[in-house]
Scaffold this active site. Structure first.
Site, PDB file in Angstrom:
ATOM      1  CG  LEU A   1      -9.278   0.136  11.725  1.00  0.00           C
ATOM      2  CD1 LEU A   1     -10.751   0.466  11.929  1.00  0.00           C
ATOM      3  CD2 LEU A   1      -9.105  -0.871  10.595  1.00  0.00           C
TER       4      LEU A   1
ATOM      5  CG  ASP B   1      -2.084  -0.975   1.078  1.00  0.00           C
ATOM      6  OD1 ASP B   1      -2.242  -1.554  -0.016  1.00  0.00           O
ATOM      7  OD2 ASP B   1      -2.827  -1.154   2.060  1.00  0.00           O
ATOM      8  N   GLY B   2       2.014   1.231   0.668  1.00  0.00           N
ATOM      9  CA  GLY B   2       2.869   2.415   0.709  1.00  0.00           C
ATOM     10  C   GLY B   2       3.357   2.826  -0.667  1.00  0.00           C
TER      11      GLY B   2
END
Length: 300
Positions: free
Chosen positions: A194, A75-76
């Protein structure tokens, strides 16, 4: 099946320092070039893996020349390329070669089958929002950045609580003593926010979420704001307070510095395989419904 625009020039991007990434990138390049697509590589990726025979382009050159960017990594890597290509509206396809993979949703084992179909026009498209932020000192902006996931104001590991004054649209919200404050996009709501007990926002929801980090007062709760809100966070107490833009740090904050955050005018187009389900992603990544029935799988 949803049929979209067929692409011509495809940029390949990988996390260049990841062991074992050269072979799958070379394999994918050969696979899509064989089908008639022009293949280019992001320059750092090309240098790291030795992509002989393919043009090596900077992100700006990719934005000007490529029709789509295919990102192989975690994701980075996807976040970083999204920020750089946002001004060009270049669509992104994410292949998961990392660990979690909330936004790189195609398994690497499926890429040779799935990616060519998407490049030929079989995909689902969605727009993801970005934040733009700036640091203001003595009335003058001194730093500016985009953030795909979040802007995080927090204390260093060895200092006391940060004291923050938070205003929204020019109206005072509260003073907060805490370890910090997260300002997150819907995409970023499944990241640091989250883990700090923030809510999950569907990526197509138009909102920005503020999530306190270990607040002194338990009544300081997360709040979801309209995505046209203008948020100002002033440092009024504490020392060694930092601000991070998708984990890009600015560490020289001073008392009375203000971090101003708003939705960016740019969005990033994400392309998914036909049949993509955000809820299936949540179920898989967060281990919801660990033992689904076959009927549940059919509805994914």
């Amino acid at each position: 099946m949803k049929i979209g625009h067929q692409f011509h020039t495809v940029a390949l991007v990988g996390r260049s320092n990841t062991p074992g990434i050269a072979e799958p990138l070379a394999s994918l390049a050969a696979c899509i070039a064989k089908r008639g697509f022009e293949v280019v590589f992001e320059a750092d990726t090309a240098q790291a893996i030795g992509s002989a025979g393919y043009p090596a382009l900077t992100p700006a050159e990719i934005g000007a020349r490529a029709d789509v960017a295919v990102v192989l990594g975690g994701d980075g890597t996807m976040l970083g390329m999204g920020r750089q290509l946002a001004p060009y509206k270049t669509p992104l396809i994410g292949i998961n070669h990392g660990r979690l993979g909330f936004i790189t949703d195609i398994p690497a084992s499926d890429m040779r089958e799935v990616v060519p179909m998407m490049l030929a026009g079989s995909y689902e498209r969605e727009e993801r929002t970005l934040l733009e932020a700036r640091i203001v000192r003595n009335g003058e902006p001194i730093y500016h950045a985009l953030a795909f996931n979040d802007v995080v104001v927090n204390r260093s590991g060895f200092s006391g609580m940060a004291e923050l004054r938070v205003s929204v649209d020019g109206r005072f919200m509260y003073n907060q003593r805490s370890d910090g404050l997260i300002v997150a996009t819907p995409t970023g709501s499944t990241a640091y926010a989250l883990s700090s007990q923030g809510p999950i926002l569907h990526p197509q929801l138009q909102g920005i979420v503020l999530v306190p980090i270990a607040p002194h007062a338990l009544s300081n709760r997360p709040i979801v704001l309209p995505d046209d809100s203008k948020i100002a966070i002033q440092i009024i107490g504490g020392r060694d307070v930092n601000v991070n833009f998708d984990m890009q740090s600015f560490t020289a904050l001073e008392l009375n510095d203000t971090i101003e955050v708003r939705r960016s005018k740019h969005t990033v187009p994400f392309l998914h395989p036909v049949g993509y389900s955000y809820y299936a992603t949540l179920r898989k990544k967060l281990h919801w419904n660990e033992h689904p029935s076959s009927e549940d799988d059919d509805d994914a």
